[in-house]
Design an enzyme around this catalytic site. Structure first.
Site: not given
Ligand code: ADE
Ligand code: SF4
Length: 372
Positions: A51, A206, A213, A216, A222
């Site tokens: 992290e 996103c 989208c 998604c 959204c």
């Molecule tokens: N970015 C921050 N934490 C992450 C995770 N656990 N996996 C992928 N991307 C990240």
């Molecule tokens: Fe992002 Fe909304 Fe598009 Fe999903 S639908 S990728 S949440 S902008």
């Protein structure tokens, strides 16, 4: 889901919606990332290391560093007892080196204060160097399944779009509102899939530009998608508003000459000749009818025949915007020329040492029609 508290329904409850987390979890299980080297472990040391490396850095750039780092520092004890130079050497190239210094300091504290076990309480984790509220939540969600909300840049973007959040997410008030949503939307279980799902959505679908989208799982709910505003949300950092100043400038004219004043050596236009300025604010209304403030200012220059407000001009400096309000003052007779003032022939004004916007103003004014 609505929960009653002793105060009745809280704002929290109004934001709750279990179908949100379910959509994220279901999507993550099928389309999310499942075999990153820091997944499929509950080892808080490994999760924490990943992290921190993934703050401000993409997965692809982290992979090699993560493997080499763990090889050299397999446990938090190995990291805590290593010389900082050794830690920096293994971070070299990843960037944002404060992270490496904090990483080492954090390892030392985990060993000294917690016997080498990362605390399970996100609030205690967030008190350690380099671990903010969102990172603390991610670590405990992945290593313990703890119900704690993440809100990194990617998640802010997803929330801002899905909920049509108006306002810059870096602003405290907006960020607080996003945290309330993040808390309210937490699922009762499957925290790992939910947390990873939010991250994966923000990183793979996103995205900042051209979000995907059609694929998604949140599309149907959204706001940005429904209103065609995925390019406008999240709201970008507002530009600093440049301060605006106003300068009432006198264009004192007599016999084909204009009266210029040498400016003080320091400050804007230092040492240049320029138009005399009236201190304080002269309202256009007052000026137009030869108002009192203006009248007092111009009397020193001679016998006034006519005063006329001219159209204001705007000049943009790097640090502020100057509204130049010129007032044309025709003299019937000149008084003694005051100190640091000179009369300059209008037809030679091109060659005078004037600030560019003032010179432009005078050249525009000198068009014959205005001085007929
Ligand atoms: N970015 C921050 N934490 C992450 C995770 N656990 N996996 C992928 N991307 C990240
Ligand atoms: Fe992002 Fe909304 Fe598009 Fe999903 S639908 S990728 S949440 S902008």
């Amino acid at each position: 889901m609505k929960r009653l508290t002793e105060f009745g329904l809280t704002e929290f409850d109004d934001l709750a919606d279990p179908t949100f987390s379910q959509a994220v979890i279901d999507w993550q299980r099928v389309h999310g990332r499942h075999s990153l080297p820091w997944q499929n472990t509950r080892d808080a040391y490994r999760v924490w290391l990943s992290e921190i490396m993934l703050q401000q850095t993409q997965v692809a750039a982290v992979l090699g560093y993560y493997a080499r780092f763990l090889e050299r520092f397999p446990t938090v004890h190995d990291l805590a007892s290593a010389p900082i130079e050794d830690v920096m050497a293994h971070w070299s190239g990843l960037g944002y080196y404060t992270r490496a210094r904090n990483l080492h300091a954090c390892a030392v504290r985990v060993v000294n204060e917690y016997g080498g076990e990362f605390p399970a309480d996100p609030a205690l984790l967030a008190d350690l160097p380099g671990i903010g509220r969102s990172t603390a939540a991610a670590i405990t969600a992945f290593s313990n399944g703890t119900r704690a909300a993440i809100l990194d840049g990617n998640v802010k973007r997803v929330f801002a779009r899905v909920f049509g959040v108006e306002g810059y997410p870096g602003e405290k008030r907006i960020e607080d509102a996003l945290w309330r949503r993040a808390d309210a939307l937490l699922p009762e279980e499957s925290m790992e899939a939910y947390t990873q799902g939010l991250m994966d959505l923000g990183a793979t679908l996103c995205t900042r530009s051209k979000p995907d989208c059609p694929r998604c799982p949140l599309q149907a709910r959204c706001v940005a998608y429904a209103t065609g505003r995925t390019e406008e949300l999240p709201v970008r950092k507002p530009k600093k508003t440049t301060p605006e100043k106003r300068a009432d400038m006198l264009v004192v004219l007599h016999d084909g000459h204009v009266l210029l004043e040498q400016r003080p050596a320091s400050g804007i236009w230092g040492g240049l000749l320029s138009l005399p300025e009236v201190d304080g604010h002269v309202g256009i209304e007052t000026a137009r009818d030869g108002g009192i403030a203006l009248a007092a200012a111009v009397q020193a220059f001679g016998e006034v025949e006519e005063v006329q407000a001219l159209l204001p001009l705007v000049h943009v400096f790097t640090h502020y915007k100057l509204h130049m309000a010129p007032h044309k003052v025709l003299l019937a007779a000149r008084a003694v020329t005051p100190e640091r003032h000179v009369w300059v022939r209008l037809d030679g004004i091109e060659d005078a040492a004037l600030p560019a916007p003032v010179k432009k103003l005078l050249i525009d004014l000198a068009r014959p029609s205005l001085f007929a």
